[in-house]
Design a protein around this motif. Structure first.
Motif, PDB file in Angstrom:
ATOM      1  N   GLU A 392     -11.746  46.909 -23.733  1.00 18.20           N
ATOM      2  CA  GLU A 392     -10.358  47.177 -24.109  1.00 18.20           C
ATOM      3  C   GLU A 392      -9.550  47.662 -22.906  1.00 18.20           C
ATOM      4  OE1 GLU A 392      -8.806  46.413 -26.909  1.00 18.20           O
ATOM      5  OE2 GLU A 392     -10.709  45.481 -27.472  1.00 18.20           O
ATOM      6  N   GLN A 393     -10.169  48.501 -22.093  1.00 18.63           N
ATOM      7  CA  GLN A 393      -9.502  49.004 -20.891  1.00 18.63           C
ATOM      8  C   GLN A 393      -9.159  47.860 -19.938  1.00 18.63           C
ATOM      9  OE1 GLN A 393     -11.464  52.355 -18.896  1.00 18.63           O
ATOM     10  NE2 GLN A 393     -10.752  51.594 -16.919  1.00 18.63           N
ATOM     11  N   SER A 394     -10.104  46.916 -19.778  1.00 18.01           N
ATOM     12  CA  SER A 394      -9.877  45.777 -18.869  1.00 18.01           C
ATOM     13  C   SER A 394      -8.735  44.899 -19.371  1.00 18.01           C
ATOM     14  CB  SER A 394     -11.166  44.946 -18.721  1.00 18.01           C
ATOM     15  OG  SER A 394     -11.433  44.178 -19.874  1.00 18.01           O
ATOM     16  N   ILE A 395      -8.643  44.685 -20.692  1.00 19.48           N
ATOM     17  CA  ILE A 395      -7.582  43.859 -21.262  1.00 19.48           C
ATOM     18  C   ILE A 395      -6.228  44.530 -21.045  1.00 19.48           C
ATOM     19  CG2 ILE A 395      -6.652  42.847 -23.392  1.00 19.48           C
ATOM     20  CD1 ILE A 395      -9.242  41.510 -22.467  1.00 19.48           C
ATOM     21  N   GLU A 396      -6.175  45.839 -21.248  1.00 19.08           N
ATOM     22  CA  GLU A 396      -4.930  46.583 -21.065  1.00 19.08           C
ATOM     23  C   GLU A 396      -4.436  46.492 -19.623  1.00 19.08           C
ATOM     24  OE1 GLU A 396      -5.378  50.604 -22.355  1.00 19.08           O
ATOM     25  OE2 GLU A 396      -5.927  50.031 -24.409  1.00 19.08           O
ATOM     26  N   GLU A 397      -5.352  46.361 -18.685  1.00 20.02           N
ATOM     27  CA  GLU A 397      -4.987  46.299 -17.271  1.00 20.02           C
ATOM     28  C   GLU A 397      -4.775  44.867 -16.782  1.00 20.02           C
ATOM     29  OE1 GLU A 397      -7.256  48.780 -14.633  1.00 20.02           O
ATOM     30  OE2 GLU A 397      -7.502  50.338 -16.151  1.00 20.02           O
ATOM     31  N   GLY A 398      -4.688  43.921 -17.729  1.00 18.68           N
ATOM     32  CA  GLY A 398      -4.332  42.549 -17.383  1.00 18.68           C
ATOM     33  C   GLY A 398      -5.488  41.644 -17.021  1.00 18.68           C
ATOM     34  N   CYS A 399      -6.710  42.020 -17.393  1.00 15.65           N
ATOM     35  CA  CYS A 399      -7.885  41.193 -17.075  1.00 15.65           C
ATOM     36  C   CYS A 399      -8.262  40.301 -18.254  1.00 15.65           C
ATOM     37  CB  CYS A 399      -9.076  42.085 -16.704  1.00 15.65           C
ATOM     38  SG  CYS A 399      -8.738  43.147 -15.297  1.00 15.65           S
ATOM     39  N   GLU A 400      -9.134  39.323 -17.994  1.00 16.14           N
ATOM     40  CA  GLU A 400      -9.583  38.400 -19.048  1.00 16.14           C
ATOM     41  C   GLU A 400     -10.657  39.009 -19.930  1.00 16.14           C
ATOM     42  OE1 GLU A 400      -9.288  33.861 -17.757  1.00 16.14           O
ATOM     43  OE2 GLU A 400     -10.833  34.940 -16.665  1.00 16.14           O
ATOM     44  N   GLY A 401     -11.431  39.921 -19.379  1.00 14.68           N
ATOM     45  CA  GLY A 401     -12.560  40.496 -20.102  1.00 14.68           C
ATOM     46  C   GLY A 401     -13.510  41.155 -19.125  1.00 14.68           C
ATOM     47  N   LEU A 402     -14.810  41.003 -19.373  1.00 14.09           N
ATOM     48  CA  LEU A 402     -15.822  41.644 -18.531  1.00 14.09           C
ATOM     49  C   LEU A 402     -16.882  40.653 -18.076  1.00 14.09           C
ATOM     50  CD1 LEU A 402     -16.570  44.867 -20.641  1.00 14.09           C
ATOM     51  CD2 LEU A 402     -15.033  44.690 -18.664  1.00 14.09           C
ATOM     52  N   VAL A 403     -17.516  40.973 -16.950  1.00 15.82           N
ATOM     53  CA  VAL A 403     -18.752  40.320 -16.541  1.00 15.82           C
ATOM     54  C   VAL A 403     -19.817  41.417 -16.486  1.00 15.82           C
ATOM     55  CG1 VAL A 403     -19.971  38.995 -14.785  1.00 15.82           C
ATOM     56  CG2 VAL A 403     -17.546  38.554 -15.206  1.00 15.82           C
ATOM     57  N   ILE A 404     -20.873  41.228 -17.247  1.00 20.23           N
ATOM     58  CA  ILE A 404     -21.951  42.218 -17.320  1.00 20.23           C
ATOM     59  C   ILE A 404     -23.078  41.761 -16.413  1.00 20.23           C
ATOM     60  CG2 ILE A 404     -23.693  43.266 -18.812  1.00 20.23           C
ATOM     61  CD1 ILE A 404     -20.404  41.994 -20.237  1.00 20.23           C
ATOM     62  N   LYS A 405     -23.576  42.669 -15.565  1.00 20.56           N
ATOM     63  CA  LYS A 405     -24.583  42.273 -14.581  1.00 20.56           C
ATOM     64  C   LYS A 405     -25.815  43.173 -14.657  1.00 20.56           C
ATOM     65  CE  LYS A 405     -21.252  40.137 -11.467  1.00 20.56           C
ATOM     66  NZ  LYS A 405     -20.685  40.027 -10.114  1.00 20.56           N
ATOM     67  N   ASP A 406     -26.968  42.529 -14.596  1.00 15.51           N
ATOM     68  CA  ASP A 406     -28.254  43.223 -14.546  1.00 15.51           C
ATOM     69  C   ASP A 406     -28.371  43.916 -13.189  1.00 15.51           C
ATOM     70  OD1 ASP A 406     -31.012  43.854 -14.215  1.00 15.51           O
ATOM     71  OD2 ASP A 406     -31.566  42.282 -15.633  1.00 15.51           O
ATOM     72  N   LEU A 407     -28.593  45.216 -13.211  1.00 17.29           N
ATOM     73  CA  LEU A 407     -28.636  45.978 -11.957  1.00 17.29           C
ATOM     74  C   LEU A 407     -29.733  45.500 -11.012  1.00 17.29           C
ATOM     75  CD1 LEU A 407     -27.998  49.614 -13.257  1.00 17.29           C
ATOM     76  CD2 LEU A 407     -26.410  48.137 -12.022  1.00 17.29           C
ATOM     77  N   GLN A 408     -30.820  44.984 -11.579  1.00 12.07           N
ATOM     78  CA  GLN A 408     -31.938  44.519 -10.749  1.00 12.07           C
ATOM     79  C   GLN A 408     -31.888  43.009 -10.500  1.00 12.07           C
ATOM     80  OE1 GLN A 408     -33.726  46.838  -9.247  1.00 12.07           O
ATOM     81  NE2 GLN A 408     -32.413  48.240 -10.413  1.00 12.07           N
ATOM     82  N   GLY A 409     -30.832  42.366 -10.998  1.00  8.90           N
ATOM     83  CA  GLY A 409     -30.739  40.915 -10.873  1.00  8.90           C
ATOM     84  C   GLY A 409     -30.495  40.447  -9.449  1.00  8.90           C
ATOM     85  N   THR A 410     -31.156  39.346  -9.071  1.00  4.99           N
ATOM     86  CA  THR A 410     -30.945  38.738  -7.759  1.00  4.99           C
ATOM     87  C   THR A 410     -29.782  37.753  -7.841  1.00  4.99           C
ATOM     88  OG1 THR A 410     -32.558  37.009  -8.276  1.00  4.99           O
ATOM     89  CG2 THR A 410     -33.372  38.973  -7.120  1.00  4.99           C
ATOM     90  N   TYR A 411     -29.374  37.217  -6.697  1.00  9.09           N
ATOM     91  CA  TYR A 411     -28.300  36.214  -6.675  1.00  9.09           C
ATOM     92  C   TYR A 411     -28.939  34.834  -6.752  1.00  9.09           C
ATOM     93  CZ  TYR A 411     -23.902  33.905  -5.592  1.00  9.09           C
ATOM     94  OH  TYR A 411     -22.764  33.116  -5.674  1.00  9.09           O
ATOM     95  N   ARG A 412     -28.760  34.150  -7.893  1.00  9.22           N
ATOM     96  CA  ARG A 412     -29.377  32.834  -8.117  1.00  9.22           C
ATOM     97  C   ARG A 412     -28.330  31.761  -7.856  1.00  9.22           C
ATOM     98  NH1 ARG A 412     -32.902  30.599  -8.905  1.00  9.22           N
ATOM     99  NH2 ARG A 412     -33.393  30.148 -11.082  1.00  9.22           N
ATOM    100  N   ALA A 413     -28.271  31.282  -6.625  1.00  5.04           N
ATOM    101  CA  ALA A 413     -27.277  30.273  -6.232  1.00  5.04           C
ATOM    102  C   ALA A 413     -27.357  29.045  -7.134  1.00  5.04           C
ATOM    103  CB  ALA A 413     -27.495  29.869  -4.778  1.00  5.04           C
ATOM    104  N   GLY A 414     -26.201  28.629  -7.648  1.00  5.94           N
ATOM    105  CA  GLY A 414     -26.126  27.416  -8.450  1.00  5.94           C
ATOM    106  C   GLY A 414     -26.632  27.545  -9.862  1.00  5.94           C
ATOM    107  N   ALA A 415     -27.173  28.700 -10.232  1.00  6.28           N
ATOM    108  CA  ALA A 415     -27.788  28.857 -11.554  1.00  6.28           C
ATOM    109  C   ALA A 415     -26.813  29.524 -12.527  1.00  6.28           C
ATOM    110  CB  ALA A 415     -29.057  29.684 -11.444  1.00  6.28           C
ATOM    111  N   ARG A 416     -26.968  29.213 -13.798  1.00  3.14           N
ATOM    112  CA  ARG A 416     -26.238  29.890 -14.867  1.00  3.14           C
ATOM    113  C   ARG A 416     -27.281  30.613 -15.716  1.00  3.14           C
ATOM    114  NH1 ARG A 416     -21.206  28.966 -17.099  1.00  3.14           N
ATOM    115  NH2 ARG A 416     -21.009  26.888 -16.159  1.00  3.14           N
ATOM    116  N   GLU A 417     -27.343  31.929 -15.577  1.00  2.00           N
ATOM    117  CA  GLU A 417     -28.402  32.695 -16.239  1.00  2.00           C
ATOM    118  C   GLU A 417     -27.840  33.977 -16.842  1.00  2.00           C
ATOM    119  OE1 GLU A 417     -31.510  33.359 -13.409  1.00  2.00           O
ATOM    120  OE2 GLU A 417     -32.138  31.259 -13.374  1.00  2.00           O
ATOM    121  N   TYR A 418     -28.674  34.665 -17.620  1.00  2.00           N
ATOM    122  CA  TYR A 418     -28.251  35.891 -18.287  1.00  2.00           C
ATOM    123  C   TYR A 418     -28.309  37.119 -17.383  1.00  2.00           C
ATOM    124  CZ  TYR A 418     -27.899  33.497 -22.748  1.00  2.00           C
ATOM    125  OH  TYR A 418     -27.501  32.656 -23.759  1.00  2.00           O
TER     126      TYR A 418
END
Length: 583
Positions: A392-418
């Motif tokens: 809700e805070q992000s929407i009020e500040e003019g954003c589309e929404g959120l991106v949630i990220k796993d703190l231990q997640g690596t950068y998977r180039a080209g991949a679409r993952e959770y």
């Protein structure tokens, strides 16, 4: 290598709509290709002479090609234009013209892949005063020595309409089958492709050194990396169930994704589609060049801002920067904020295998030292309630929404993952998110929309089968100006028949090469006897379709056709709807 071998393979590919046959023909072509020319054959098969990030445009205008045909064959200009109007394909016109050509020379020079490729390079690199005449001479030289079939594919390649019905994934499959003996090995080639963005380079290495050689390819600053993508979920509780432990929430900004490469003060900027857009962002280049670092690759969201109050403006405002001239005025009139959200490479270290937590810490250090840079706002949380509040805070500040990220997640180039999950606020309808769909066909309009398209046929992407499957027909949500812009863009994509990578039961007035991506919303996803997305997955002879689709007003120029909403995502969305009904 004789170019005729390549042209014949292209002709065979055009004649089939069966994926296995396409793969077999492509594998056969690669088997007949030596390591010396495999790179060139790959690029030509992609319809280019270098990867996109080189910024080399091969395309020749229709007008110029017609001029060359008139000069090089015995066909008159009027007849050429007549045939073009009839077929909609200058390649086919070239084949007809060369078939009727009166032979004037006794000996023809051999037409090789090397010669065709070299001539294409000469044409692409010819600019300035007198360049038109030089290009005509180069192309006339090729056409004087080629067969009608070779001429067909030379012209199709130059005009950017090869029509082979294959994408990069099909080429990777064929390379895996040809040089490793197993299609399952595509994943190794794909990983290398994702960090190099150069299919020709991947092919050459696997031909010469096998799978082991792929390990030698590393990230190179200046060569874009295929971006990591986010999966989508529709509720905070689903996200908690999927990720589990504490996670980072980031604002999802409505801007253009930039991949910024810095190497000894030299800056290169690439779009999500891996195009070199450095010239569009001289202000970003100037700021990034001031950073005291040997080299680095960061990702950022460039967001247009209001000059008066600094508030965020819609994505469309950035398109004013996509011009060849008056860049300085565009930069002054449409200022931006540079919001870093990831770092892939830093001081000669590849960070793709580092955790998000570590990458974020490095970003924070960079931003603290450079006041002209921002970092995407984030928050570490543990509960669904915290996700909802931050959304809700992000929407009020003019954003589309959120991106949630796993703190231990690596950068998977080209991949679409959770490891990354995007979340937007629930709409009043059953749809929990917008969809990015590609235009595959159109029906002519009536009344106010006469001489325009009244409705567009849109498709989702089946990644496993490398096919675009029809999902809905949209005719609402367009302003007159948007209809005009989309109509003009689609004129470059018109093809004579349904594209070989398109699966649709519907008949339309005009078919297009899948290229133009639109953002669409709707009321719900329902089963359909007409559309082919997710065919037979819910009920025999039925697919899925979007009910009451509406264009949101956003043309996704930052997305390639293969980056659109997948049929797997559509199925996930459909299942979520069923759960809502049951609950």
């Amino acid at each position: 290598m004789d170019y005729n071998i390549v042209a014949q393979a292209y002709e065979d590919m055009e004649k089939t709509r069966k994926r296995l046959e396409l793969l077999e023909i492509l594998s056969g072509l690669f088997k007949n290709t030596s390591s010396k020319v495999i790179e060139r054959v790959i690029y030509l098969t992609q319809g280019k002479i270098k990867p996109d990030f080189y910024g080399i445009e091969l395309g020749m205008s229709d007008k110029l090609v017609i001029k060359v045909l008139e000069k090089s064959t015995s066909m008159s200009k009027n007849r050429i234009q007549e045939e073009y109007k009839k077929t909609g394909d200058l390649g086919e016109v070239t084949k007809i013209a060369l078939s009727n050509k009166v032979q004037t020379t006794l000996v023809k020079d051999r037409l090789t892949v090397e010669r065709v490729y070299s001539t294409f390079e000469d044409i692409a690199n010819t600019t300035g005063h007198g360049s038109v005449d030089i290009k005509i001479a180069h192309l006339s030289g090729l056409l004087s020595d080629c067969t009608p079939l070779e001429g067909k594919y030379i012209i199709r390649t130059l005009t950017g309409i090869l029509r082979l019905g294959i994408a990069d994934y099909t080429v990777l499959d064929a390379l895996a089958v040809t040089y490793t003996g197993d299609k399952k090995n595509r994943k190794y080639l794909e990983r290398t492709y994702n960090i190099s963005s150069d299919l020709g380079k991947v092919a050459k290495i696997v031909v010469e050194k096998g799978l082991e050689g792929l390990e030698e390819i590393n990230i190179v600053v200046g060569n874009p990396i295929r971006p990591m993508l986010a999966e989508r979920l529709s509720s905070s509780q689903e996200i908690i169930d999927k990720v589990g432990e504490k996670m980072s929430l980031e604002y999802k900004l409505d801007g253009e994704r930039l991949q910024i490469h810095v190497n000894k003060k030299q800056v290169s900027i690439f779009s999500r589609k891996l195009e070199n857009i450095t010239n569009h962002y001289p202000d970003v280049s100037s700021i990034m060049s001031e950073i005291n670092v040997e080299n680095m690759i960061v990702e950022a969201e460039a967001v247009a801002i209001n000059k008066e109050d600094g508030s965020y403006l819609p994505f469309q405002e950035l398109m004013h920067r996509r011009r060849k001239h008056k860049i300085k005025e565009a930069v002054e009139n449409y200022p931006i904020s540079i919001n870093l959200f990831d770092i892939i490479f830093f001081d000669n270290e590849d960070l793709t295998n580092s955790s998000y937590e570590r990458r974020r810490k490095i970003l924070n250090i960079i931003v603290k030292k450079n006041k002209k840079l921002d970092i995407v706002k984030n928050k570490i949380i543990r509960s669904a309630e915290e996700i909802d509040n931050f959304l809700e805070q992000s929407i009020e500040e003019g954003c589309e929404g959120l991106v949630i990220k796993d703190l231990q997640g690596t950068y998977r180039a080209g991949a679409r993952e959770y490891l990354w999950i995007k979340l937007k606020r629930e709409y009043k309808s059953e749809m929990s998110d917008t969809l990015d769909l590609v235009v595959i066909g159109a029906i002519y309009g009536k009344g106010k929309r006469v001489n325009r398209y009244g409705a567009l046929l849109l498709a989702a992407y089946n990644k496993e089968e490398d096919m675009f499957r029809s999902f809905c027909k949209v005719g609402t949500g367009f302003s007159d100006e948007q209809l005009r812009i989309i109509y003009e863009k689609l004129q470059k994509c018109i093809i004579k028949d349904k594209h070989v990578m398109v699966d649709s039961k519907m008949e339309v007035d005009v078919w297009f090469k899948p290229n133009i991506v639109l953002e669409i919303t709707g009321s719900e996803i329902t089963i359909s006897p007409i559309h082919t997305a997710n065919m037979n997955e819910i009920r025999k002879d039925f697919g899925l379709a979007l009910r009451f689709p509406i264009f949101t007003g956003r043309i996704r120029e930052d997305k390639m056709a293969q980056d659109i909403t997948t049929t797997m995502e559509i199925m996930n969305e459909y299942k979520k709807q069923l759960k809502k009904v049951i609950n």
